[in-house]
Design a protein around this motif. Structure first.
Motif, mmCIF file in Angstrom:
data_model
loop_
_atom_site.group_PDB
_atom_site.id
_atom_site.type_symbol
_atom_site.label_atom_id
_atom_site.label_comp_id
_atom_site.label_asym_id
_atom_site.label_seq_id
_atom_site.Cartn_x
_atom_site.Cartn_y
_atom_site.Cartn_z
ATOM 1 N N GLN A 43 5.968 5.555 34.895
ATOM 2 C CA GLN A 43 5.625 6.699 35.632
ATOM 3 C C GLN A 43 4.653 6.503 36.836
ATOM 4 O OE1 GLN A 43 3.473 9.724 33.431
ATOM 5 N NE2 GLN A 43 3.708 11.312 34.913
ATOM 6 N N HIS A 44 3.846 5.624 36.733
ATOM 7 C CA HIS A 44 2.993 5.178 37.839
ATOM 8 C C HIS A 44 3.775 4.640 38.831
ATOM 9 C CE1 HIS A 44 -0.550 3.530 40.041
ATOM 10 N NE2 HIS A 44 0.085 2.392 39.775
ATOM 11 N N THR A 46 6.871 5.008 39.635
ATOM 12 C CA THR A 46 7.886 5.981 40.363
ATOM 13 C C THR A 46 6.968 6.722 41.281
ATOM 14 O OG1 THR A 46 9.239 5.943 38.448
ATOM 15 C CG2 THR A 46 9.210 7.855 39.669
ATOM 16 N N VAL A 47 5.866 7.304 40.740
ATOM 17 C CA VAL A 47 5.065 8.006 41.897
ATOM 18 C C VAL A 47 4.513 7.268 42.754
ATOM 19 C CG1 VAL A 47 2.834 9.576 41.859
ATOM 20 C CG2 VAL A 47 4.285 9.828 40.184
ATOM 21 N N SER A 48 3.849 6.270 42.554
ATOM 22 C CA SER A 48 3.212 5.386 43.591
ATOM 23 C C SER A 48 4.181 4.833 44.776
ATOM 24 C CB SER A 48 2.397 4.292 43.019
ATOM 25 O OG SER A 48 3.147 3.336 42.493
ATOM 26 N N GLU A 49 5.726 4.647 44.375
ATOM 27 C CA GLU A 49 6.402 3.964 45.229
ATOM 28 C C GLU A 49 7.320 5.109 45.636
ATOM 29 O OE1 GLU A 49 8.299 0.645 43.050
ATOM 30 O OE2 GLU A 49 6.366 -0.562 42.967
ATOM 31 N N GLY A 50 7.176 6.273 45.253
ATOM 32 C CA GLY A 50 8.082 7.195 45.579
ATOM 33 C C GLY A 50 9.433 7.362 45.323
ATOM 34 N N GLY A 51 9.603 6.645 44.260
ATOM 35 C CA GLY A 51 10.975 6.351 43.743
ATOM 36 C C GLY A 51 11.734 7.333 42.634
#
Length: 51
Positions: A43-44, A46-51
């Motif tokens: 989840q981190h 996905t959120v941090s890499e905008g993915g």
């Protein structure tokens, strides 16, 4: 995860009974902790890499 796997494999006793005991306990006690940590890391990312 590789470090965790390496530590787990290296700590398995040489005797069969000890090895079985440690692998079973590791599966029962450690796997339920690692699965949510893996999901949090995903989840981190996905959120941090905008993915």
């Amino acid at each position: 995860m590789l470090q965790i796997a390496r530590a787990h494999v290296e700590s398995v006793p040489q005797d069969a009974a000890g090895a079985v005991r440690q692998v079973v306990l590791g599966t029962v006690l450690v796997d339920p902790v690692l699965a949510p940590l893996r999901r949090l890391a995903q989840q981190h990312l996905t959120v941090s890499e905008g993915g």
